[in-house]
Design a protein around this motif. Structure first.
Motif, PDB file in Angstrom:
ATOM      1  N   SER A  41      12.102   5.715  95.003  1.00  0.00           N
ATOM      2  CA  SER A  41      12.858   4.506  94.632  1.00  0.00           C
ATOM      3  C   SER A  41      13.060   4.399  93.119  1.00  0.00           C
ATOM      4  CB  SER A  41      12.129   3.251  95.129  1.00  0.00           C
ATOM      5  OG  SER A  41      10.956   3.036  94.356  1.00  0.00           O
ATOM      6  N   VAL A  42      12.342   5.216  92.360  1.00  0.00           N
ATOM      7  CA  VAL A  42      12.393   5.134  90.898  1.00  0.00           C
ATOM      8  C   VAL A  42      13.583   5.949  90.386  1.00  0.00           C
ATOM      9  CG1 VAL A  42      11.175   5.651  88.751  1.00  0.00           C
ATOM     10  CG2 VAL A  42       9.901   4.771  90.711  1.00  0.00           C
ATOM     11  N   LYS A  43      14.575   5.240  89.883  1.00  0.00           N
ATOM     12  CA  LYS A  43      15.787   5.896  89.368  1.00  0.00           C
ATOM     13  C   LYS A  43      15.816   5.933  87.841  1.00  0.00           C
ATOM     14  CE  LYS A  43      17.274   6.056  93.607  1.00  0.00           C
ATOM     15  NZ  LYS A  43      16.762   7.201  94.377  1.00  0.00           N
ATOM     16  N   ARG A  44      15.183   4.932  87.226  1.00  0.00           N
ATOM     17  CA  ARG A  44      15.240   4.874  85.758  1.00  0.00           C
ATOM     18  C   ARG A  44      13.878   4.513  85.172  1.00  0.00           C
ATOM     19  NH1 ARG A  44      18.941   1.249  81.534  1.00  0.00           N
ATOM     20  NH2 ARG A  44      20.118   3.082  80.889  1.00  0.00           N
ATOM     21  N   VAL A  45      13.404   5.381  84.276  1.00  0.00           N
ATOM     22  CA  VAL A  45      12.133   5.170  83.579  1.00  0.00           C
ATOM     23  C   VAL A  45      12.423   5.099  82.081  1.00  0.00           C
ATOM     24  CG1 VAL A  45       9.866   6.154  83.032  1.00  0.00           C
ATOM     25  CG2 VAL A  45      10.818   6.413  85.337  1.00  0.00           C
ATOM     26  N   ILE A  46      11.809   4.140  81.411  1.00  0.00           N
ATOM     27  CA  ILE A  46      11.929   4.069  79.950  1.00  0.00           C
ATOM     28  C   ILE A  46      10.544   4.307  79.342  1.00  0.00           C
ATOM     29  CG2 ILE A  46      12.589   2.693  77.941  1.00  0.00           C
ATOM     30  CD1 ILE A  46      14.530   1.146  79.683  1.00  0.00           C
ATOM     31  N   MET A 100       9.380  13.352  88.728  1.00  0.00           N
ATOM     32  CA  MET A 100      10.679  12.905  89.247  1.00  0.00           C
ATOM     33  C   MET A 100      11.531  14.087  89.694  1.00  0.00           C
ATOM     34  SD  MET A 100      11.442   9.891  86.436  1.00  0.00           S
ATOM     35  CE  MET A 100      12.990   9.301  87.142  1.00  0.00           C
ATOM     36  N   GLN A 101      10.990  15.308  89.550  1.00  0.00           N
ATOM     37  CA  GLN A 101      11.663  16.542  89.968  1.00  0.00           C
ATOM     38  C   GLN A 101      13.065  16.674  89.367  1.00  0.00           C
ATOM     39  OE1 GLN A 101      11.004  15.943  94.271  1.00  0.00           O
ATOM     40  NE2 GLN A 101       9.622  17.706  94.164  1.00  0.00           N
ATOM     41  N   ASN A 102      13.155  16.293  88.085  1.00  0.00           N
ATOM     42  CA  ASN A 102      14.414  16.401  87.333  1.00  0.00           C
ATOM     43  C   ASN A 102      15.514  15.474  87.853  1.00  0.00           C
ATOM     44  OD1 ASN A 102      14.731  17.776  84.957  1.00  0.00           O
ATOM     45  ND2 ASN A 102      14.858  19.802  85.899  1.00  0.00           N
ATOM     46  N   LYS A 103      15.138  14.494  88.686  1.00  0.00           N
ATOM     47  CA  LYS A 103      16.129  13.550  89.227  1.00  0.00           C
ATOM     48  C   LYS A 103      16.020  12.227  88.483  1.00  0.00           C
ATOM     49  CE  LYS A 103      15.818  15.770  93.729  1.00  0.00           C
ATOM     50  NZ  LYS A 103      15.112  15.743  95.014  1.00  0.00           N
ATOM     51  N   ASN A 137       3.758  23.282  84.476  1.00  0.00           N
ATOM     52  CA  ASN A 137       5.114  22.776  84.696  1.00  0.00           C
ATOM     53  C   ASN A 137       5.514  23.112  86.140  1.00  0.00           C
ATOM     54  OD1 ASN A 137       7.780  22.066  84.753  1.00  0.00           O
ATOM     55  ND2 ASN A 137       8.444  23.479  83.145  1.00  0.00           N
ATOM     56  N   THR A 138       5.351  22.147  87.016  1.00  0.00           N
ATOM     57  CA  THR A 138       5.565  22.386  88.460  1.00  0.00           C
ATOM     58  C   THR A 138       7.040  22.590  88.813  1.00  0.00           C
ATOM     59  OG1 THR A 138       5.517  19.978  88.767  1.00  0.00           O
ATOM     60  CG2 THR A 138       3.470  21.182  89.180  1.00  0.00           C
ATOM     61  N   LEU A 139       7.936  22.375  87.856  1.00  0.00           N
ATOM     62  CA  LEU A 139       9.348  22.696  88.095  1.00  0.00           C
ATOM     63  C   LEU A 139       9.570  24.206  88.081  1.00  0.00           C
ATOM     64  CD1 LEU A 139      11.073  20.034  85.788  1.00  0.00           C
ATOM     65  CD2 LEU A 139      10.853  19.951  88.283  1.00  0.00           C
ATOM     66  N   PHE A 142      -0.220   7.602  87.215  1.00  0.00           N
ATOM     67  CA  PHE A 142      -0.641   6.196  87.287  1.00  0.00           C
ATOM     68  C   PHE A 142       0.566   5.258  87.392  1.00  0.00           C
ATOM     69  CE2 PHE A 142      -2.469   2.297  85.253  1.00  0.00           C
ATOM     70  CZ  PHE A 142      -3.573   2.116  86.079  1.00  0.00           C
ATOM     71  N   MET A 143       1.746   5.765  87.000  1.00  0.00           N
ATOM     72  CA  MET A 143       2.961   4.943  87.051  1.00  0.00           C
ATOM     73  C   MET A 143       3.557   4.858  88.456  1.00  0.00           C
ATOM     74  SD  MET A 143       4.772   5.888  83.428  1.00  0.00           S
ATOM     75  CE  MET A 143       6.007   4.610  83.592  1.00  0.00           C
ATOM     76  N   LEU A 144       2.957   5.587  89.415  1.00  0.00           N
ATOM     77  CA  LEU A 144       3.383   5.544  90.821  1.00  0.00           C
ATOM     78  C   LEU A 144       4.874   5.850  90.962  1.00  0.00           C
ATOM     79  CD1 LEU A 144       1.400   2.436  92.198  1.00  0.00           C
ATOM     80  CD2 LEU A 144       0.710   4.843  92.132  1.00  0.00           C
ATOM     81  N   ILE A 145       5.245   7.028  90.527  1.00  0.00           N
ATOM     82  CA  ILE A 145       6.633   7.482  90.648  1.00  0.00           C
ATOM     83  C   ILE A 145       6.914   7.840  92.109  1.00  0.00           C
ATOM     84  CG2 ILE A 145       8.302   9.241  89.921  1.00  0.00           C
ATOM     85  CD1 ILE A 145       7.466   7.317  87.671  1.00  0.00           C
ATOM     86  N   ASP A 146       7.959   7.250  92.681  1.00  0.00           N
ATOM     87  CA  ASP A 146       8.372   7.604  94.051  1.00  0.00           C
ATOM     88  C   ASP A 146       9.902   7.698  94.104  1.00  0.00           C
ATOM     89  OD1 ASP A 146       9.376   4.969  94.266  1.00  0.00           O
ATOM     90  OD2 ASP A 146       7.480   4.231  95.082  1.00  0.00           O
TER      91      ASP A 146
END
Length: 403
Positions: free
Chosen positions: A226-231, A248-251, A158-160, A220-224
């Motif tokens: 610009s990604v504000k909402r994931v379902i 997403m670093q809790n954001k 858990n990198t957080l 693989f989902m390429l989270i960056d």
């Protein structure tokens, strides 16, 4: 190794629950281990590991023991006797406990039956035929053999809360040696199997137990940024959801959906332990799905499947699966793809993943979706086929589609 009757009795009873009552092996093991509080770690390991071993090799052992379903106590004792003899363990003289066990014939029968793949690897005829038809003889032979090996214990840091180096030190202090895995940035593998759920490091939310192949899905989902909402549409108890939250670093916001309230409650509990706050759980509701259309930057469909890629940790699935289930699951997978793809906004990315190794559940489902009306605007960006005999970890599939 000396056998103890109370342990063997508990084991035989557990096998009856699995083979005769259709109960799940993991639940039965959990229940049987609670039968006697005096049992130590070695006793408990004997029951758990032996039960899984006999479940894994049921067909081969039953052929050697010359027993068939339904399995009464006498037949189950014969199965155990086969296991013990093949492991080089002497059977104790417990009266008529092991009567009529064909001791002299066991090793000879093992050698003879092991020449036939479906017996050697202990799978039903229909499953052996299906695997060979979908993957080809050589690939299926290699994969089936790998899926019968004991799965290693892999942790996701858990990198957080910490990093791999610090977690290794914490685990070492609690008696667990581990090593990092190349190409898996957040993974540590235990040098020896052990119950890490009792460690302080686990209670403090420093890691989750998650197979290395499963750890590939979230990146693989390429989270960056610009990604504000994931379902996460089939979140279950949330292993991949929690991984996404750390990336997403809790954001931003992750909406974790499932049809089972109990699984979502477990996800909430895990999120609290992990100090994760950007996950919202929702029971799947058709009206809600309509309101959420076109709102997600990323959609994960970790689709229900045959689970053939995770047979190493769920060996009883071999005996529970039915050919007709595969027909049903193919229809369900396509329905889910068609329905949940509508949640993605223009410019977003959708990942379809399964823990299956069958092309009919994987590449063919994606191809059928892209050829459909619902999928005509999507493009296949990338896909990864993970086979257990090549990776050393679970069999998995993932495809990333862009809109």
């Amino acid at each position: 190794m000396k056998l103890h009757r109370n342990l063997v009795d508990a084991l035989i009873e557990g096998l009856s629950f699995i083979f005769n009552d259709g109960q799940y092996a993991d639940k039965v093991v959990e229940k049987q281990l609670k039968k006697d509080k005096r049992w130590g770690a070695r006793d408990r390991a004997f029951i758990a590991e032996t039960m899984y071993d006999i479940v894994r090799w049921k067909r081969l052992y039953a052929e050697i023991a010359e027993v068939h379903s339904p399995y009464n106590v006498h037949k189950l004792r014969r199965l155990f006797a086969v296991w013990a003899t093949l492991k080089g363990i002497s059977l104790p003289d417990w009266g008529n406990y092991f009567e009529d066990t064909p001791l002299r014939r066991i090793k000879g029968r093992f050698d003879e039956l092991s020449k036939t793949r479906k017996l050697r690897e202990s799978v039903p005829d229909w499953l052996d035929d299906l695997g060979a038809a979908e993957l080809g003889e050589t690939l299926w032979t290699n994969e089936l053999h790998a899926l019968n090996q004991l799965a290693p214990v892999v942790l996701r840091v858990n990198t957080l809360k910490t990093n791999k180096e610090r977690l290794q030190i914490f685990l070492k202090q609690e008696g667990y040696d581990s090593f990092p895995l190349h190409n898996y940035p957040d993974a540590l593998q235990l040098a020896e199997r052990g119950n890490v759920f009792k460690t302080q490091a686990f209670n403090d939310g420093l890691f989750e137990v998650q197979d290395a192949s499963s750890q590939k899905v979230a990146p693989f989902m390429l989270i960056d940024s610009s990604v504000k909402r994931v379902i996460d549409t089939c979140a279950g108890a949330g292993g991949k959801t929690l991984h996404l939250a750390t990336l997403m670093q809790n954001k931003g916001q992750i909406i974790a959906m499932d049809i089972y309230e109990q699984k979502l409650q477990e996800l909430k509990r895990r999120a609290r332990r992990n100090n994760i706050y950007n996950v919202e759980t929702k029971l799947i509701d058709p009206k809600q799905l309509k309101r959420m259309q076109g709102t997600a930057d990323r959609v994960l469909i970790d689709a229900p499947c045959s689970g053939l890629g995770v047979l190493r940790r769920n060996p009883d699935a071999k005996w529970k699966l039915r050919p007709e289930f595969l027909d049903e699951i193919h229809a369900t997978q396509q329905e889910i793809l068609q329905q949940y793809s509508k949640l993605l906004k223009k410019g977003g990315k959708l990942v379809y993943a399964t823990c299956s190794i069958l092309p009919s559940e994987n590449q063919k489902q994606v191809a059928a979706f892209l050829a459909s009306e619902a999928g005509k605007d999507f493009k296949l960006e990338a896909e990864e086929i993970i086979l257990a005999h090549q990776s050393g970890y679970d069999g998995f599939y993932m495809a990333r589609l862009s809109l």
